[in-house]
Design an enzyme around this catalytic site. Structure first.
Site, PDB file in Angstrom:
ATOM      1  N   HIS A  27      -7.993  -5.346  -0.387  1.00  0.00           N
ATOM      2  CA  HIS A  27      -6.710  -4.670  -0.204  1.00  0.00           C
ATOM      3  C   HIS A  27      -5.756  -5.506   0.647  1.00  0.00           C
ATOM      4  CE1 HIS A  27      -4.248  -1.104  -0.549  1.00  0.00           C
ATOM      5  NE2 HIS A  27      -4.135  -0.974   0.757  1.00  0.00           N
ATOM      6  N   ASP A  58     -10.134  -5.158  -4.563  1.00  0.00           N
ATOM      7  CA  ASP A  58      -9.571  -4.051  -3.774  1.00  0.00           C
ATOM      8  C   ASP A  58     -10.399  -2.779  -3.976  1.00  0.00           C
ATOM      9  OD1 ASP A  58      -7.964  -2.121  -2.533  1.00  0.00           O
ATOM     10  OD2 ASP A  58      -6.103  -3.069  -3.186  1.00  0.00           O
ATOM     11  N   SER A 104       0.825  -1.202   0.000  1.00  0.00           N
ATOM     12  CA  SER A 104       0.000   0.000   0.000  1.00  0.00           C
ATOM     13  C   SER A 104       0.867   1.263   0.000  1.00  0.00           C
ATOM     14  CB  SER A 104      -0.964  -0.040   1.191  1.00  0.00           C
ATOM     15  OG  SER A 104      -1.992   0.911   1.039  1.00  0.00           O
TER      16      SER A 104
END
Length: 270
Positions: A248, A220, A96
């Site tokens: 995610h 996601d 991320s």
């Protein structure tokens, strides 16, 4: 072994350095710290790898630097860590926000010490939507999250964590992630959220010269799967592995597949 290394602006950066062998460096996502990778540590340590988890400034056990907070500073801190630990031929893993920092590091420091790159649910080329970029989270939504941090941070964290998973997960796991996020500096969360909202690493992608493995969940909703197309167009040497059952939080939704595929990529001599 926990180590404290002086990063940019003399900030203390906490580093977990365990094991021997080829080093794998883990860069965590917002708003967690390096402990989010414990299921990767447990997998790679008995297989003869050295795992190194870095807490970004303002997260985990690292101090907060207020001056010049952004991807430049975070990437510079990683460079200092690699130099201090005399790291060579490492695997760099970014999740991320950590994926954006890893990408920026590869361009800003010419991939110093890195043999291969793994991007997991990476917030690249940018996290927020802009007039000329329709993929991502609305800028106003990120600003709203920043406002919520200053009003009710525990609730903001819990609401964000709910968005990470494709399917319902155990409450105890969410509680654990919440506890990691609550260890972060409140102001550090704000500064890093501003960096994610405003910064762009698109130009950095073309400067990545090492083999790169791209993991992304098809479900996601934090960093849309649409970003994968742009990554594949700009990163010269890339392999994409879609995670069809993941949101995610690939590290939870499909842990075994993530670990096994990482190992195959690392062991591949190409």
């Amino acid at each position: 072994m926990k180590k404290i290394i002086k990063g940019k602006n003399d900030v203390s950066i906490a580093v977990e350095d365990i094991g021997y062998g080829q080093p794998i460096i883990f860069l965590h996502g917002w708003p967690f710290d390096h402990q989010m990778f414990e299921y990767q540590y447990n997998y790679f340590l008995p297989r003869g790898y050295r795992v190194i988890g870095v807490d970004f400034s303002g997260f985990g056990d690292s101090d907060l630097v207020i001056e010049e907070y952004g991807y430049d500073t975070l990437a510079d801190d990683i460079k200092v860590v690699l130099e201090e630990l005399q790291i060579e031929e490492a695997i760099l893993v970014g999740f991320s926000m950590g994926g954006a920092v890893a990408t920026h590091y590869m361009a800003r420091h010419q991939g110093f010490g890195i043999k291969k790159l793994i991007l997991i649910s990476a917030a690249v080329p940018q996290f927020a939507k802009k007039p000329a970029y329709s993929i991502g989270i609305k800028k106003s939504e990120i600003t709203s999250m920043i406002d919520q941090i200053q009003i009710d941070r525990p609730k903001m964290i819990q609401d964000f964590i709910k968005k990470l998973f494709h399917e319902k997960t155990y409450g105890s796991y969410k509680d654990w992630l919440t506890s990691l996020a609550l260890r972060a500096s409140s102001y550090g969360m704000i500064l890093s959220a501003l960096a994610m909202r405003d910064e762009n690493v698109q130009a950095d992608l073309e400067q990545i010269t090492v083999p790169t493995l791209i993991f992304h969940g098809e479900k996601d909703t934090v960093c849309s799967y649409e970003v994968v197309e742009e990554m594949t167009q700009l990163i010269p040497k890339n392999i994409v592995v879609p995670f069809r059952k993941s949101g995610h939080a690939i590290f939870h939704d499909e842990t075994d597949k993530l670990n096994r595929t990482m190992l195959m990529f690392i062991q591949n001599k190409n």
